[in-house]
Design a protein around this motif. Structure first.
Motif, mmCIF file in Angstrom:
data_model
loop_
_atom_site.group_PDB
_atom_site.id
_atom_site.type_symbol
_atom_site.label_atom_id
_atom_site.label_comp_id
_atom_site.label_asym_id
_atom_site.label_seq_id
_atom_site.Cartn_x
_atom_site.Cartn_y
_atom_site.Cartn_z
ATOM 1 N N LYS A 65 96.496 -29.112 -40.045
ATOM 2 C CA LYS A 65 95.032 -29.199 -40.136
ATOM 3 C C LYS A 65 94.259 -29.124 -38.829
ATOM 4 C CE LYS A 65 95.977 -34.055 -41.036
ATOM 5 N NZ LYS A 65 96.221 -34.990 -42.116
ATOM 6 N N GLU A 66 94.923 -28.902 -37.695
ATOM 7 C CA GLU A 66 94.150 -29.007 -36.452
ATOM 8 C C GLU A 66 93.994 -27.702 -35.669
ATOM 9 O OE1 GLU A 66 95.423 -33.686 -35.680
ATOM 10 O OE2 GLU A 66 96.036 -32.180 -34.220
ATOM 11 N N MET A 67 94.637 -26.626 -36.101
ATOM 12 C CA MET A 67 94.625 -25.437 -35.238
ATOM 13 C C MET A 67 93.342 -24.604 -35.385
ATOM 14 S SD MET A 67 98.496 -24.158 -34.735
ATOM 15 C CE MET A 67 98.712 -23.223 -36.209
ATOM 16 N N PHE A 112 93.254 -27.040 -27.647
ATOM 17 C CA PHE A 112 92.249 -27.019 -28.711
ATOM 18 C C PHE A 112 92.835 -27.564 -30.007
ATOM 19 C CE2 PHE A 112 91.523 -23.804 -25.561
ATOM 20 C CZ PHE A 112 90.153 -23.852 -25.334
ATOM 21 N N ARG A 113 92.199 -28.586 -30.543
ATOM 22 C CA ARG A 113 92.645 -29.119 -31.839
ATOM 23 C C ARG A 113 91.408 -29.521 -32.631
ATOM 24 N NH1 ARG A 113 97.654 -33.205 -30.112
ATOM 25 N NH2 ARG A 113 98.658 -31.696 -28.726
ATOM 26 N N GLY A 114 91.344 -29.082 -33.882
ATOM 27 C CA GLY A 114 90.179 -29.393 -34.719
ATOM 28 C C GLY A 114 90.250 -30.785 -35.302
ATOM 29 N N GLU A 115 90.139 -31.799 -34.457
ATOM 30 C CA GLU A 115 90.204 -33.194 -34.917
ATOM 31 C C GLU A 115 88.805 -33.758 -35.059
ATOM 32 O OE1 GLU A 115 93.465 -35.582 -33.520
ATOM 33 O OE2 GLU A 115 93.539 -34.329 -31.719
ATOM 34 N N ARG A 116 88.706 -34.947 -35.613
ATOM 35 C CA ARG A 116 87.405 -35.606 -35.693
ATOM 36 C C ARG A 116 87.085 -36.175 -34.313
ATOM 37 N NH1 ARG A 116 85.150 -40.437 -36.868
ATOM 38 N NH2 ARG A 116 87.104 -41.558 -37.117
ATOM 39 N N GLY A 120 87.845 -40.379 -26.451
ATOM 40 C CA GLY A 120 89.242 -40.101 -26.133
ATOM 41 C C GLY A 120 89.893 -39.088 -27.063
ATOM 42 N N ARG A 121 89.104 -38.485 -27.971
ATOM 43 C CA ARG A 121 89.667 -37.482 -28.885
ATOM 44 C C ARG A 121 88.632 -36.373 -29.068
ATOM 45 N NH1 ARG A 121 94.001 -37.767 -31.880
ATOM 46 N NH2 ARG A 121 94.187 -40.024 -31.739
ATOM 47 N N TYR A 122 88.972 -35.189 -28.614
ATOM 48 C CA TYR A 122 88.007 -34.089 -28.599
ATOM 49 C C TYR A 122 88.649 -32.835 -29.172
ATOM 50 C CZ TYR A 122 86.319 -37.592 -25.411
ATOM 51 O OH TYR A 122 85.952 -38.794 -24.881
ATOM 52 N N SER A 209 102.337 -41.383 -39.414
ATOM 53 C CA SER A 209 101.043 -41.488 -40.096
ATOM 54 C C SER A 209 100.144 -42.513 -39.417
ATOM 55 C CB SER A 209 101.252 -41.903 -41.551
ATOM 56 O OG SER A 209 100.013 -42.286 -42.121
ATOM 57 N N LYS A 210 98.847 -42.202 -39.351
ATOM 58 C CA LYS A 210 97.903 -43.137 -38.750
ATOM 59 C C LYS A 210 97.158 -43.918 -39.835
ATOM 60 C CE LYS A 210 97.191 -41.027 -34.251
ATOM 61 N NZ LYS A 210 98.006 -39.817 -34.277
ATOM 62 N N ASN A 211 97.572 -43.760 -41.127
ATOM 63 C CA ASN A 211 96.922 -44.469 -42.223
ATOM 64 C C ASN A 211 97.326 -45.953 -42.215
ATOM 65 O OD1 ASN A 211 96.043 -45.499 -44.621
ATOM 66 N ND2 ASN A 211 96.817 -43.830 -45.906
HETATM 67 MG MG MG Z 1 97.268 -36.091 -32.503
#
Ligand code: MG
Ligand code: ATP
Length: 439
Positions: A65-67, A112-116, A120-122, A209-211
């Motif tokens: 989900k991040e590319m 490049f990662r399509g994260e929220r 510290g997270r871009y 998992s980060k859940n």
């Molecule tokens: Mg990550």
């Protein structure tokens, strides 16, 4: 007026005040790499999508989900690199660097990662990457960790701690994977959609998992450590012994699996308690199978990636130094003759004192306005040259900070006078090497 165009979400502009911190981190990192014989490589930002799918693995957050993937003009699928290892190894194979060779390299640049986006997270972020290939370890595993530890040491970074683990070989992991699959299958009802998909594809990924709802279930899962093959255990023990001998503290975290599929044996992560949930500042591991996975000859390899935004946030949080970039001296040049003679003098001083930072006022404005700018520039001294000074061949030096008398200085003595007034630190330069000597 036209509408203003805003930047994309998660993509940041870096202004000069911020860049000072990045320069400091980069200067120190480059210095440390040179100390250990790591050489720079640069690779493209855009690669065939297939590279990352094959290298990173289909069941990872990145590939799922991040590319940033799109079709280029020829209709082929291309992806902005989400990490550097796959590209570096692709380049090593493409350029004949893997067969019977050993290399220690680093690269610095955007990923490049399509994260929220959050602190510290871009979506565009920067990494410093170090990779060593052609070495079986565990010595090189220890060295890579020492390289990262020395970067912290030279920057003055505290509040980071090292976690390590061993993932064993793909064979020992296969046995563990089945044990995990049995465990999570028995608790399938408690899993989220991502984890259910991974249960079929790669149950190890569930551990990543980060859940928070899954934390308890994951904590009670079987441990990889109990499935380690003897050779991997020996490798891991030797790494620990090297770290002990070097005085590097660590904790063994049997739950550390890391987000990418290609790791084997050693994995590690430097974490901090100073940045909230974006706590990983540098992560790495051994990836002995990657080069063959990418079509090259078997080549053992290990590397790490340091998240520059997070380290810069940490430097700021800890009140550490940024690179100095304020001018030492500001040339106030009043009148046409002074403007021309002043530029020439500034060049002479730059020749004589290459580390000195000189800003010249290029506005041709009034002397009062120039003094205001001199003060605002943060310079220690103003060097004032007006028409009278040109006629006399002598400048006025006026301290802007910390008192001191104004003094006249013949043009011919200017470099020498500035050197003595500003001090040897500026004249020697203020790179990482000098700091290193001072410790
Ligand atoms: Mg990550
Ligand atoms: P996280 O668990 O925080 O998502 P990760 O396991 O995805 O990290 P890696 O792929 O190992 O991270 O990347 C190495 C380092 O790059 C991380 O330790 C972190 O410091 C940094 N990093 C990763 N993703 C981002 C991002 N989106 N923005 C800023 N830094 C990042």
């Amino acid at each position: 007026m036209s509408e203003i165009i805003e930047p994309l979400r998660g993509m940041n502009d870096m202004l000069p005040d911020e860049a000072r911190w990045w320069n400091r981190l980069e200067t120190v990192a480059r210095h440390v790499f040179s100390q250990y014989g790591y050489r720079e490589m640069r690779v493209p930002l855009l690669e065939r999508t297939q590279l990352f799918k094959r290298a990173i693995g289909e069941y990872t957050d990145i590939v799922e989900k991040e590319m940033f993937t799109f079709e280029d003009r020829d209709g082929q699928s291309v992806t902005l690199r989400p990490e550097a290892t796959a590209s570096l190894m692709r380049a090593a194979i493409s350029n004949g660097m893997v067969h019977n060779q050993r290399h220690r390299v680093f690269t610095i640049g955007p990923m490049f990662r399509g994260e929220r986006p959050q602190k510290g997270r871009y979506r565009q972020f920067y990494q410093i990457d170090a990779e060593a290939f052609g070495y079986d370890g565990p010595d090189v595993d220890a060295e890579l960790i020492l390289v990262s530890a020395r970067i912290w040491k030279l920057l003055g970074i505290s509040r980071v701690r090292l976690e390590i683990n061993s993932l064993g070989t793909p064979e020992s992991r296969a046995e563990y994977r089945e044990a995990l699959r049995a465990y999570f299958t028995a608790h399938e009802a408690a899993l989220d959609a991502d984890s259910r998909r991974r249960l079929v594809g790669n149950p190890l990924r569930i551990l990543d998992s980060k859940n928070p709802d899954l934390a308890a279930l994951i904590a009670a899962a079987p441990l990889l450590t109990d499935y380690l093959d003897p050779a991997s255990r020996e490798h891991f023990d030797a790494l620990k012994a090297r770290l002990d001998a070097a005085g590097i503290g660590y904790t063994v975290n049997p739950r550390l699996v890391r987000g990418l599929d290609y790791y084997s044996r050693t994995v590690f992560e430097w974490v901090t308690d100073a940045l909230g949930s974006q706590n990983a500042v540098c992560s790495g591991g051994r990836y002995d199978g990657l080069v063959t996975q990418l079509g090259g000859e078997h080549t053992p390899a290990i590397g790490w990636a340091l998240g520059m935004e997070r380290v810069v946030l940490l430097m700021q949080e800890l009140g550490l130094e940024a690179c100095a970039d304020l001018p030492h001296a500001y040339f106030v040049l009043a009148g046409p003759a002074a403007a021309s003679r002043g530029l020439q003098l500034a060049e002479e001083v730059r020749d004589a004192l290459p580390a000195l930072r000189i800003e010249t006022d290029l506005t041709g404005g009034g002397i009062k306005a120039q003094f205001k700018r001199a003060d605002k520039s943060g310079a220690q001294l103003a060097v004032v040259i007006g028409e009278d000074e040109v006629a006399r061949g002598s400048a006025q030096i006026k301290p802007l900070r910390g008192g001191g008398e104004q003094q006249a200085c013949p043009f011919a003595d200017l470099a020498g006078r500035l050197a003595s007034l500003i001090g040897s630190a500026a004249v020697d330069g203020d790179g990482a090497a000098r700091q290193d000597r001072g410790r």
